[in-house]
Design an enzyme around this catalytic site. Sequence first.
Site, PDB file in Angstrom:
ATOM      1  N   CYS A 130       0.806  -1.115   0.113  1.00 25.64           N
ATOM      2  CA  CYS A 130       0.083  -0.110  -0.127  1.00 25.64           C
ATOM      3  C   CYS A 130       0.951   1.146   0.009  1.00 25.64           C
ATOM      4  O   CYS A 130       1.399   1.620   1.040  1.00 25.64           O
ATOM      5  CB  CYS A 130      -0.925   0.033   1.396  1.00 25.64           C
ATOM      6  SG  CYS A 130      -1.874   1.205   1.359  1.00 25.64           S
ATOM      7  N   CYS A 133      -0.194   4.155   2.347  1.00 27.34           N
ATOM      8  CA  CYS A 133       0.011   3.988   3.808  1.00 27.34           C
ATOM      9  C   CYS A 133       1.501   3.973   4.083  1.00 27.34           C
ATOM     10  O   CYS A 133       1.743   4.638   4.946  1.00 27.34           O
ATOM     11  CB  CYS A 133      -0.569   2.417   4.099  1.00 27.34           C
ATOM     12  SG  CYS A 133      -1.953   1.781   3.279  1.00 27.34           S
ATOM     13  N   ASP A 134       2.167   3.321   3.407  1.00 32.24           N
ATOM     14  CA  ASP A 134       3.744   3.211   3.557  1.00 32.24           C
ATOM     15  C   ASP A 134       4.572   4.174   2.649  1.00 32.24           C
ATOM     16  O   ASP A 134       5.808   4.090   3.118  1.00 32.24           O
ATOM     17  CB  ASP A 134       3.936   2.014   3.449  1.00 32.24           C
ATOM     18  CG  ASP A 134       3.268   0.994   4.326  1.00 32.24           C
ATOM     19  OD1 ASP A 134       2.737   1.408   5.165  1.00 32.24           O
ATOM     20  OD2 ASP A 134       3.149  -0.358   3.991  1.00 32.24           O
TER      21      ASP A 134
END
Length: 299
Positions: A130, A133-134
């Site tokens: 992701c 997200c990261d």
Amino acid sequence: MYDIIIIGGGPAGLTAATYARRAGKSVLVIEKNAFGGQITWSPKVENFPSVVSISGTELGDLFLAQAMEQGAEVELEEVISVSAGEVKTVKCLSGAEFQARALIIAAGARPRMLGLTREEELVGSGVGFCAVCDGAFYKGRPVAVNGGGNSALQDAMLLSETCSKVYLIHRRDSFRGEAKLVEALRARANVEFVLSATVTELLGDKELTGIVVEQQGRRREIAVEGLFVAVGHQPDVKAFENLIALDGQGYALSGEDCLTKTSGVFVAGDCRSKSVHQLTTAVADGSVAALAACAYLDE
Ligand code: NAP
């Protein structure tokens, strides 16, 4: 006792909740991770009808707000099993149990892995699924994205804004994802296309330091600190296998009305067997499954 329990709080599940509440049914939506589901991983959604452009998290919040505004109840729990008779009993990891007369499984899908040695071990230490997200962890660093669908293209686009270099690795030389995104990526100076190529090894001890790619018979080592795997998804229906029949790829089989082989159990969204898995088809399933569940309850 609820009229309907919906397992999965993504677009399919939350649309089902909105429809079922508007039909006057009591509804509980159970989600194990984040309401909004997979769409919250998309930095930009530009193909949801009537919305020109919106971030996936914002859209996910809107799905949730709408369902709650209509009176749907929500719980953050992981469902581990369901028993179905006249009354459906849903058991959660925490020990909590909920009951309803109808069930809609809208549990979605989770990222597929490449199946490489040490891939699981390196998740969170360089290997990720992701970029939304990261991605921020890799600011100013070289990364790779593997895949040729819209997820991979969007991930590469997002990462190219902050990372020093993005290698877009795809097993074919043409993309499944939108041509417009491919064109935009080709215009980015820090994006390198590595096509007709397969990632065969992950390098690094505790943290990822590079990958080995096989490209047309040649072995190439690429130094990257992050590898975002975006090679599709697999349906998340393990906990319900006693209630549903699966197709050859593990997706839940149902009729046009989203009814599974079990009376009162319906399926909607990305975990359902169908030819097009899109946000729009997920919300379409949500409405169909909810109306079918309401009709079942009113029989
Ligand atoms: P996808 O469209 O199924 O693409 C998966 C990609 O991974 C394909 O290019 C496939 O290659 C490749 N692949 C599969 N298995 C592989 C393996 N073992 N090794 C290497 N490569 C492999 O999946 P997705 O990108 O996650 O998208 C899923 C759905 O969500 C799609 O319908 C997509 O359009 C949609 N989506 C929409 C948005 C949006 O903004 N609305 C954003 C993201 C995704 P081949 O092409 O060679 O098969």
